[in-house]
Scaffold this motif. Sequence first.
Motif, short mmCIF file in Angstrom:
data_model
loop_
_atom_site.label_atom_id
_atom_site.label_comp_id
_atom_site.label_asym_id
_atom_site.label_seq_id
_atom_site.Cartn_x
_atom_site.Cartn_y
_atom_site.Cartn_z
N HIS A 70 0.76 -0.92 -0.19
CA HIS A 70 0.19 0.06 0.03
C HIS A 70 0.77 0.89 0.22
O HIS A 70 1.75 0.96 0.43
CB HIS A 70 -1.07 0.04 1.42
N PHE A 71 0.26 2.16 -0.43
CA PHE A 71 1.31 3.94 -0.10
C PHE A 71 1.74 4.61 0.42
O PHE A 71 2.01 5.00 1.14
CB PHE A 71 0.76 4.34 -1.61
N GLY A 79 -7.25 -4.68 6.35
CA GLY A 79 -6.56 -5.42 4.83
C GLY A 79 -5.28 -5.51 4.13
O GLY A 79 -4.88 -6.18 2.77
N GLU A 80 -4.35 -3.76 4.28
CA GLU A 80 -3.26 -3.54 3.53
C GLU A 80 -1.80 -3.46 4.20
O GLU A 80 -1.99 -3.84 5.66
CB GLU A 80 -3.88 -2.11 2.76
N ILE A 81 -0.58 -3.73 4.09
CA ILE A 81 0.94 -3.84 4.20
C ILE A 81 0.73 -3.03 3.81
O ILE A 81 1.11 -2.20 1.73
CB ILE A 81 1.08 -5.13 3.52
N SER A 82 2.14 -2.07 4.53
CA SER A 82 2.49 -1.19 4.36
C SER A 82 4.27 -1.40 3.96
O SER A 82 4.62 -3.01 4.21
CB SER A 82 3.15 0.02 5.42
N ALA A 83 4.99 -0.41 3.22
CA ALA A 83 6.14 -0.62 2.76
C ALA A 83 7.15 -0.83 3.98
O ALA A 83 8.42 -1.36 3.81
CB ALA A 83 6.75 0.42 2.20
N ALA A 119 7.33 2.42 -2.26
CA ALA A 119 8.00 0.73 -2.07
C ALA A 119 9.09 1.98 -1.90
O ALA A 119 10.37 1.18 -0.76
CB ALA A 119 7.83 0.62 -3.25
N LEU A 120 10.01 2.53 -3.31
CA LEU A 120 11.29 3.18 -3.08
C LEU A 120 11.88 4.13 -1.91
O LEU A 120 12.60 3.91 -1.28
CB LEU A 120 11.03 4.20 -4.29
N ALA A 121 10.44 5.35 -1.54
CA ALA A 121 10.55 6.06 -0.49
C ALA A 121 11.18 4.86 0.77
O ALA A 121 12.01 5.17 1.52
CB ALA A 121 9.57 6.93 0.06
N ALA A 122 11.02 3.74 0.96
CA ALA A 122 11.17 3.38 1.88
C ALA A 122 12.13 1.70 1.67
O ALA A 122 13.05 1.13 2.76
CB ALA A 122 9.89 1.77 2.51
#
Length: 256
Positions: A70-71, A79-83, A119-122
């Motif tokens: 997720h962004f 239900g979402e997953i973070s970077a 994703a890139l930021a993480a």
Amino acid sequence: MNKELRKAVIAGNWKMNKTRPEAKALIEELKPIAEKATCDVVICVPFTNLETAVELTKGTNIKVGAENVHFEKSGAFTGEISADMLTEIGVEYVIIGHSERRQYFGETDETVNKRTKAALAAGLKPIVCVGELLWERKCDITKEVIARQIKLDLFDVSAEDAKKTIIAYEPVWAIGTGETATSEQAEEVCSFIREQLTEKYSKEVADTITIQYGGSMNPKNAAELLAQPDVDGGLIGGASLKAADFGVLLDAASNG
Ligand code: PGA
């Protein structure tokens, strides 16, 4: 692929397959097979198998990826997953904008772009999927579709970040259907993607970006697809679920 400029990346996309015991068994079978590969080896597995995969692949050449992210950093997104949740457990890659996500879960280029940037930021390496529908190919708008996806999906992504991003060209009509793009069709679109990246960034940047082909890549057709100058690897669904088949693809990418 052009081995002087890029290293091939073979990534398995397990999709919604494998319980934990099944995942363990497949990874154990894969380890000795992957050991001799000179290409990069990634397995993208369901969320419930991520920790197991990271644990079991420690000290090996197999890297682990998630199948979505997720962004937002956190919050009310059931239900979402973070970077950050992914990097925290040792995940290095993440598939973004797979056509199944776009088709069945309403993901758009806008959210693909947001996910890619998050994703890139993480510190994750995104595998951003693009590809045309059969109907779009029949209407002869494949290149328009791909150019639009590249523009929108990579909007505001810096050149430095683009170098960490993998683009997977997956013609939607070839996914899970047994129907593969011919090596000429795959090369035509992958080289077109590189042209788009050259226009957006520079030749130097475009030359370093890995562009994979995905869509029914299997032990029979892999060598020919991977022999194309702009096909730098594969995103593999069905054939990633059998260690021996995946091994043939790793060999093809390592020796080709
Ligand atoms: P497939 O899937 O190899 O089973 O066609 C590829 C993908 O969807 O990434």
